[in-house]
Design a protein around this motif. Structure first.
Motif, PDB file in Angstrom:
ATOM      1  N   TYR A  83       0.840  -1.204   0.000  1.00 21.18           N
ATOM      2  CA  TYR A  83       0.000   0.000   0.000  1.00 21.18           C
ATOM      3  C   TYR A  83       0.879   1.260   0.000  1.00 21.18           C
ATOM      4  N   VAL A  84       1.701   1.336  -1.006  1.00 23.78           N
ATOM      5  CA  VAL A  84       2.661   2.431  -1.142  1.00 23.78           C
ATOM      6  C   VAL A  84       2.440   3.101  -2.498  1.00 23.78           C
ATOM      7  N   ASN A  85       2.467   4.427  -2.528  1.00 23.00           N
ATOM      8  CA  ASN A  85       2.290   5.180  -3.761  1.00 23.00           C
ATOM      9  C   ASN A  85       3.431   6.182  -3.943  1.00 23.00           C
ATOM     10  N   ASP A  86       3.697   6.526  -5.189  1.00 22.84           N
ATOM     11  CA  ASP A  86       4.621   7.613  -5.527  1.00 22.84           C
ATOM     12  C   ASP A  86       5.976   7.449  -4.838  1.00 22.84           C
ATOM     13  N   SER A  87       6.540   6.274  -4.951  1.00 19.56           N
ATOM     14  CA  SER A  87       7.789   5.949  -4.258  1.00 19.56           C
ATOM     15  C   SER A  87       8.742   5.242  -5.203  1.00 19.56           C
ATOM     16  N   SER A  88       9.970   4.977  -4.744  1.00 20.45           N
ATOM     17  CA  SER A  88      10.979   4.376  -5.619  1.00 20.45           C
ATOM     18  C   SER A  88      11.867   3.409  -4.865  1.00 20.45           C
ATOM     19  N   ILE A  89      12.328   2.394  -5.620  1.00 23.63           N
ATOM     20  CA  ILE A  89      13.320   1.425  -5.149  1.00 23.63           C
ATOM     21  C   ILE A  89      14.430   1.452  -6.191  1.00 23.63           C
ATOM     22  N   ALA A 144      20.586 -10.513  -1.965  1.00 29.40           N
ATOM     23  CA  ALA A 144      20.996 -11.886  -2.252  1.00 29.40           C
ATOM     24  C   ALA A 144      20.495 -12.814  -1.148  1.00 29.40           C
ATOM     25  N   ARG A 145      20.136 -14.017  -1.558  1.00 30.93           N
ATOM     26  CA  ARG A 145      19.766 -15.106  -0.642  1.00 30.93           C
ATOM     27  C   ARG A 145      18.575 -14.753   0.248  1.00 30.93           C
ATOM     28  N   ASN A 146      17.682 -13.919  -0.250  1.00 35.29           N
ATOM     29  CA  ASN A 146      16.401 -13.713   0.393  1.00 35.29           C
ATOM     30  C   ASN A 146      15.398 -14.698  -0.208  1.00 35.29           C
ATOM     31  N   ILE A 147      14.201 -14.761   0.374  1.00 33.01           N
ATOM     32  CA  ILE A 147      13.160 -15.524  -0.313  1.00 33.01           C
ATOM     33  C   ILE A 147      12.726 -14.766  -1.568  1.00 33.01           C
ATOM     34  N   THR A 148      12.509 -13.464  -1.435  1.00 32.09           N
ATOM     35  CA  THR A 148      12.193 -12.612  -2.583  1.00 32.09           C
ATOM     36  C   THR A 148      13.014 -11.335  -2.490  1.00 32.09           C
ATOM     37  N   GLY A 149      13.598 -10.926  -3.597  1.00 32.92           N
ATOM     38  CA  GLY A 149      14.418  -9.717  -3.590  1.00 32.92           C
ATOM     39  C   GLY A 149      13.596  -8.473  -3.305  1.00 32.92           C
ATOM     40  N   ALA A 150      12.594  -8.206  -4.144  1.00 30.60           N
ATOM     41  CA  ALA A 150      11.696  -7.062  -3.937  1.00 30.60           C
ATOM     42  C   ALA A 150      10.266  -7.528  -4.112  1.00 30.60           C
ATOM     43  N   MET A 151       9.465  -7.349  -3.070  1.00 32.55           N
ATOM     44  CA  MET A 151       8.051  -7.694  -3.081  1.00 32.55           C
ATOM     45  C   MET A 151       7.266  -6.383  -3.162  1.00 32.55           C
ATOM     46  N   VAL A 152       6.615  -6.145  -4.296  1.00 34.11           N
ATOM     47  CA  VAL A 152       5.926  -4.874  -4.545  1.00 34.11           C
ATOM     48  C   VAL A 152       4.439  -5.170  -4.694  1.00 34.11           C
ATOM     49  N   MET A 153       3.654  -4.844  -3.660  1.00 30.36           N
ATOM     50  CA  MET A 153       2.257  -5.261  -3.593  1.00 30.36           C
ATOM     51  C   MET A 153       1.336  -4.067  -3.323  1.00 30.36           C
ATOM     52  N   ASN A 154       0.218  -4.031  -4.025  1.00 32.53           N
ATOM     53  CA  ASN A 154      -0.807  -3.002  -3.787  1.00 32.53           C
ATOM     54  C   ASN A 154      -0.210  -1.602  -3.884  1.00 32.53           C
ATOM     55  N   VAL A 155       0.442  -1.326  -4.995  1.00 34.15           N
ATOM     56  CA  VAL A 155       1.124  -0.043  -5.157  1.00 34.15           C
ATOM     57  C   VAL A 155       0.619   0.661  -6.411  1.00 34.15           C
ATOM     58  N   ASN A 156       0.836   1.975  -6.425  1.00 33.06           N
ATOM     59  CA  ASN A 156       0.563   2.793  -7.600  1.00 33.06           C
ATOM     60  C   ASN A 156       1.720   3.776  -7.797  1.00 33.06           C
ATOM     61  N   ARG A 157       2.090   3.966  -9.042  1.00 32.50           N
ATOM     62  CA  ARG A 157       3.104   4.966  -9.408  1.00 32.50           C
ATOM     63  C   ARG A 157       4.412   4.763  -8.634  1.00 32.50           C
ATOM     64  N   VAL A 158       4.898   3.548  -8.702  1.00 31.60           N
ATOM     65  CA  VAL A 158       6.167   3.197  -8.058  1.00 31.60           C
ATOM     66  C   VAL A 158       7.212   2.950  -9.133  1.00 31.60           C
TER      67      VAL A 158
END
Length: 452
Positions: A219-225, A231-245
């Protein structure tokens, strides 16, 4: 009378001199130095905070200081080399409640079990920099805290070897807007960087390893990664329920030890941009589900088990991506109206009659294997077998509905992408294939035993 007049210029000069002297010493009066930290005892940090002037700087000398402590006034706390704060309570080691506060150069060891974090920030316009946090809970919490910056800080797990679900997050933001998280390192936490219900967030140049999710947006908007490494995570980047990222120029490698591992996962994401990322050696390079109106361009997806997995997503643009060395280049089900073109697929042999660099033949992503293994996972054992290839070739009645790259690139885009696979890449692909084979054999064996 004349003598009195003659003294007036001297008095005026004296007042001027005194005023200049006062102005000269005022800045230094705002600095409160604590020199008792090296006495061999743990000094209560709260006492020193209470004695420091508002708006000043509390400089801690080398030694050990005891938490918990609350900063309820604007104050900067700086530590020299060797400054250590220890906390065994169920409260944060340091809590910053006031705006325009700062922690810098501190080593914090927090061994008290708690639902909050070692450092709790609820003010605005504050900074956390050059901290070393070891915790058995969470590292840093921001709650209703805006316009802050966390930089050059390390957060790591200090407790026993427990399940990942029993750990806290490294850096955790909730309802906190316009914050910057840059140049930090988080190792061995639940989620390394977790952002929820927060907008205007910049997550840049961090290293996130050995956690559940390296970077997790909810639930994040107007943001950046940008420009992070994981490395060696389950998932590197999990981007869920977002807009304009914007997710760009990140590197996520070796997310492969869990059946749900991905380099980059998009779920219910819309109107966002994912470009110039490197996804290598993961179980799934890019996983996209229930996402729409996103742009995915110039990503390099190499040596994953599955390069791209697309599910129930529509109106996205996939263009100019490199897919190389993946066991399965792509899978797509229930996904319509996606604009897929000009990607490079090393498993596809195209024909370029007009010499424009793009194939005149399309590349259709066959969903047969994905659908079959979803209902019967042990069938993964037959991946790329002659019988499976035959069935895939026969069952093409609904081919017009398949996700299709209508003009695949004839050559890879990356400058070094046309080199032969290195030892790591070859070994990685082999290992992934062997693990898949072992998993399938085990599943078949267990299923057979249970049926008996």
């Amino acid at each position: 009378m004349s003598r009195i007049r003659s003294l007036m210029p001297r008095a005026s000069a004296l007042r001027t001199a005194l005023l200049a002297f006062s102005l000269a010493i005022l800045p230094s009066a705002a600095v409160f130095a604590a020199n008792s930290g090296s006495s061999g005892k743990e000094i209560p940090l709260q006492q020193l905070i209470d004695e420091a002037p508002p708006g000043g700087t509390l400089k801690l000398a080398e030694g050990t200081y005891r938490g918990p402590a609350v900063v309820a006034k604007p104050l900067r706390i700086e530590g020299a080399n060797g400054v250590r704060i220890v906390n065994e309570s169920d409260q944060p080691a340091v809590e910053l409640r006031a705006n325009r506060s700062a922690l810098a150069g501190l080593a914090i060891r927090d061994t008290g079990a708690k639902t909050t974090a070692a450092v709790l920030l609820s003010g605005a316009d504050s900074t956390l920099e050059n901290l070393r946090i070891e915790t058995v809970s969470s590292g840093i919490h921001l709650r209703d805290a805006s316009r802050n910056k966390i930089s050059r800080t390390t957060v790591s797990w200090a407790g026993p070897d427990v399940k990942m679900t029993e750990k806290g997050n490294g850096i955790d933001l909730y309802a906190s807007h316009d914050n910057v998280i840059a140049n930090n390192t988080v190792i061995g936490m639940h989620d390394a960087i977790y952002i929820e219900n927060s907008n205007g967030i910049r997550v840049e140049q961090n290293e996130v390893n050995e956690s559940r999710y390296g970077v997790h947006f909810m639930y994040v908007n107007d943001s950046s990664i940008r420009s992070n490494i994981g490395a060696r995570n389950i998932t590197g980047a999990m981007v869920m329920n977002v807009n304009r990222v914007e997710v760009t120029s990140n590197t996520f490698v070796k997310q492969s030890e869990n059946v749900n591992s991905q380099g980059l996962l998009l779920f219910d994401a819309s109107d966002s941009v994912f470009t110039d990322n490197r996804l290598e050696g993961n179980r799934v390079g890019i996983f996209v589900e229930q996402a729409q109106k996103n742009v995915l361009e110039r990503n390099r997806v190499t040596v994953n088990y599955v390069g791209l997995q697309l599910k129930e997503s529509e109106n996205n643009r996939f263009q100019g991506n490199d897919f190389q060395g993946n066991v399965i280049p792509a899978e797509a089900t229930d996904s319509q109206n996606n604009d897929v073109k000009a990607n490079y697929w090393d498993s596809f042999q195209g024909i370029d009659l007009d010499g424009d660099g793009f194939s005149d033949m399309p590349f259709a992503i066959n969903p047969f294997f994905q659908k079959m293994t979803k209902t019967t996972p042990p069938f993964q054992l037959f991946f790329q077998s002659p019988g499976m290839a035959f069935l895939e070739g026969m069952l093409t009645s609904s081919k017009q509905a398949w996700t299709t790259d209508r003009a695949p690139a004839m050559k890879p885009y990356a400058a070094d992408a046309d080199r032969p696979p290195g030892a790591f890449e070859t070994t990685g692909t082999l290992v992934i294939s062997l693990l898949l084979l072992g998993s399938a054999v085990t599943t078949i064996f267990v299923t057979g035993v249970r049926r008996k």
